[in-house]
Design an enzyme around this catalytic site. Structure first.
Site, PDB file in Angstrom:
ATOM      1  N   ARG A  52       0.850  -1.205   0.000  1.00 57.70           N
ATOM      2  CA  ARG A  52       0.000   0.000   0.000  1.00 57.70           C
ATOM      3  C   ARG A  52       0.882   1.250   0.000  1.00 57.70           C
ATOM      4  O   ARG A  52       0.564   2.272  -0.572  1.00 57.70           O
ATOM      5  CB  ARG A  52      -0.971  -0.004   1.190  1.00 57.70           C
ATOM      6  CG  ARG A  52      -1.791   1.254   1.276  1.00 57.70           C
ATOM      7  CD  ARG A  52      -3.071   1.144   2.126  1.00 57.70           C
ATOM      8  NE  ARG A  52      -3.037   0.153   3.168  1.00 57.70           N
ATOM      9  CZ  ARG A  52      -2.468   0.318   4.361  1.00 57.70           C
ATOM     10  NH1 ARG A  52      -1.873   1.459   4.668  1.00 57.70           N
ATOM     11  NH2 ARG A  52      -2.472  -0.653   5.260  1.00 57.70           N
ATOM     12  N   TYR A 104     -16.111  17.456 -15.683  1.00 54.77           N
ATOM     13  CA  TYR A 104     -16.661  16.098 -15.748  1.00 54.77           C
ATOM     14  C   TYR A 104     -17.651  15.953 -14.579  1.00 54.77           C
ATOM     15  O   TYR A 104     -17.320  16.338 -13.442  1.00 54.77           O
ATOM     16  CB  TYR A 104     -15.507  15.082 -15.641  1.00 54.77           C
ATOM     17  CG  TYR A 104     -15.979  13.698 -15.294  1.00 54.77           C
ATOM     18  CD1 TYR A 104     -16.784  12.982 -16.167  1.00 54.77           C
ATOM     19  CD2 TYR A 104     -15.647  13.109 -14.078  1.00 54.77           C
ATOM     20  CE1 TYR A 104     -17.235  11.721 -15.846  1.00 54.77           C
ATOM     21  CE2 TYR A 104     -16.094  11.839 -13.750  1.00 54.77           C
ATOM     22  CZ  TYR A 104     -16.895  11.151 -14.635  1.00 54.77           C
ATOM     23  OH  TYR A 104     -17.347   9.910 -14.313  1.00 54.77           O
ATOM     24  N   ASP A 176      -7.113  19.588 -14.711  1.00 51.22           N
ATOM     25  CA  ASP A 176      -7.425  18.230 -15.160  1.00 51.22           C
ATOM     26  C   ASP A 176      -7.075  18.181 -16.646  1.00 51.22           C
ATOM     27  O   ASP A 176      -7.731  18.822 -17.472  1.00 51.22           O
ATOM     28  CB  ASP A 176      -8.916  17.936 -14.911  1.00 51.22           C
ATOM     29  CG  ASP A 176      -9.297  16.512 -15.276  1.00 51.22           C
ATOM     30  OD1 ASP A 176      -8.650  15.935 -16.173  1.00 51.22           O
ATOM     31  OD2 ASP A 176     -10.258  15.977 -14.690  1.00 51.22           O
ATOM     32  N   LYS A 201      -8.122   7.112 -19.526  1.00 49.32           N
ATOM     33  CA  LYS A 201      -8.399   7.646 -20.861  1.00 49.32           C
ATOM     34  C   LYS A 201      -7.153   7.551 -21.755  1.00 49.32           C
ATOM     35  O   LYS A 201      -6.628   6.471 -21.948  1.00 49.32           O
ATOM     36  CB  LYS A 201      -8.929   9.068 -20.714  1.00 49.32           C
ATOM     37  CG  LYS A 201     -10.053   9.198 -19.664  1.00 49.32           C
ATOM     38  CD  LYS A 201     -11.267   8.407 -20.048  1.00 49.32           C
ATOM     39  CE  LYS A 201     -12.376   8.248 -19.047  1.00 49.32           C
ATOM     40  NZ  LYS A 201     -12.366   8.804 -17.751  1.00 49.32           N
TER      41      LYS A 201
END
Ligand code: PLP
Length: 385
Positions: A52, A104, A176, A201
């Site tokens: 982690r 978004y 972004d 993406k």
């Protein structure tokens, strides 16, 4: 071979963090599928204790993405939303964020329906005019969060102008950069303090994995985000890291093809009698075409267009064959979607109306198939409208 920042974009995409494995010579980076690491004695280990906290495959991806965006470090998360959530976690109760009003849909959903309950404050303004950002700043403003071009209306924010405003007020600018990828737009070079991506993406590019990244411009930001990876645990799995490492090797050639075909599809749609309006920064009639030419080195694959009604959009979307109807974008395959019922459903009808997302709006992420096939498919589908 130059593997530092001075090397070209594709060279860095293929080599930074992608060095052959030292123990075997394997050219492709190994996937370290391990949850923990054996230690020699108390406190003596090879720099890895628990997955982690850190993982060698993840380290490689973080080095690579930091290099491509021109940042000092990058931290990857389990999705784009987890990356944006990590950024919100860097703020404190009472802090105010000025956001673009056409993000978004998942971003305002996270901000308004989760973080507002913990005392963060958000204002949404049209950041295509930097004066709106100036007006929205207040004593508590700590961050400005923009997407450029916006999803799905393709409005641009002048990153350099907004970053100058932010710098004066000691406010962080977060961009972004999902739609353009670092290949076409370099927000840090234009003054941004952090860059976020849904790696789902273009960075991954093959529609086969979720992911998110925050690219930092200071060691302090990187430390905070590394702490959040450890404390909150929304990290990216080694396999997904590997998929992105593989995807970015071809980012430049994919983006060139996306852009070439994007321009062709935009021109075709703009000339089609059944299409009422096309939103694409590469078209001469885009209100910010000049800014697009300065700020971006290509116009990309994302296009929205107006069909006039929900019924028209539906008729078109039922007919497409090469284009796949589905959410998401940035894959090698052409994806076509209906923002009002998909990506921007969470905004509600009023929210969509306020920013101009109509029921007839269709968004297309132009893939890298043969462009003639995409054009033929759109032509036959438009005929059904
Ligand atoms: C511009 C943008 N930012 C962030 C996200 C969220 O990313 P993810 O779906 O990987 O959580 C998306 C998703 O579509 C997006 O389009």
């Amino acid at each position: 071979m130059k593997k530092n920042k001075a090397a070209g974009f594709s060279t860095r995409a293929i080599h930074v963090g992608q060095e052959p494995d030292l123990s075997t010579g394997a050219v492709a980076p190994p996937i370290f599928a391990t949850s923990t690491y054996v230690q020699e004695e108390i406190g003596k280990h090879k720099g890895y204790e628990y997955a982690r906290v850190s993982n060698p495959t993840r380290d490689r991806l973080e080095q690579n993405l930091a290099s491509l965006e021109g940042g000092v470090a990058a931290k990857v998360f389990s999705s784009g939303m987890a990356a944006i959530n990590a950024i919100a976690t860097m703020l404190k109760e009472g802090d105010h964020v000025v956001c673009g009003n056409n993000l978004y849909g998942g971003t305002p959903r996270l901000f308004n329906q989760v973080w507002a309950d913990f005392g963060l404050q958000f204002s949404y303004v049209d950041t295509s005019d930097p004066r709106n950002v100036v007006r929205a700043l207040n004593r508590n403003t700590r961050m400005v969060f923009v997407e450029t071009p916006t999803n799905p209306l393709m409005a641009l924010t002048d990153i350099r102008a907004v970053s100058a405003v932010c710098r004066k007020k000691k406010v962080d600018l977060v961009v972004d950069n999902t739609f353009m990828s670092p290949y076409f737009q370099q927000p840090i070079a234009l003054g941004a303090d952090m860059v976020v991506h849904s790696t789902t993406k273009f960075l991954n590019g093959h529609s086969d994995g979720l992911g998110g990244v925050v690219v930092c411009t200071s060691a302090e930001q990187a430390e905070k985000l590394a702490f959040l990876q450890k404390a909150a645990g929304a990290i990216l799995s080694p396999f997904e890291c590997w998929l992105i490492l593989r995807g970015v090797k071809t980012l430049a050639v994919r983006m060139q093809k996306h852009d070439e075909s994007g321009r062709a599809v935009a021109r075709f749609l703009a000339g089609h009698k059944k299409v009422r309006r096309v939103f694409y920064p590469g078209l001469l009639d885009h209100p910010q075409h000049e800014l697009a030419k300065q700020q971006m080195s290509g116009f990309g694959a994302m296009i929205s267009f107006e069909t006039g009604s929900l019924a028209n959009a539906n008729r078109l979307l039922r007919k497409v064959r090469v284009c796949s109807l589905g959410e998401s974008l940035g894959g090698v395959e052409t994806l076509i979607s209906h923002p009002a019922t998909m990506t921007h459903a969470a905004l509600g009808e009023k929210g969509r109306r306020e920013i101009g997302i109509t029921d007839g709006l269709v968004r297309i992420s132009v893939g890298i198939e043969d462009v003639e096939d995409i054009l033929e498919d759109l032509d036959q589908a438009l005929a059904a409208m």
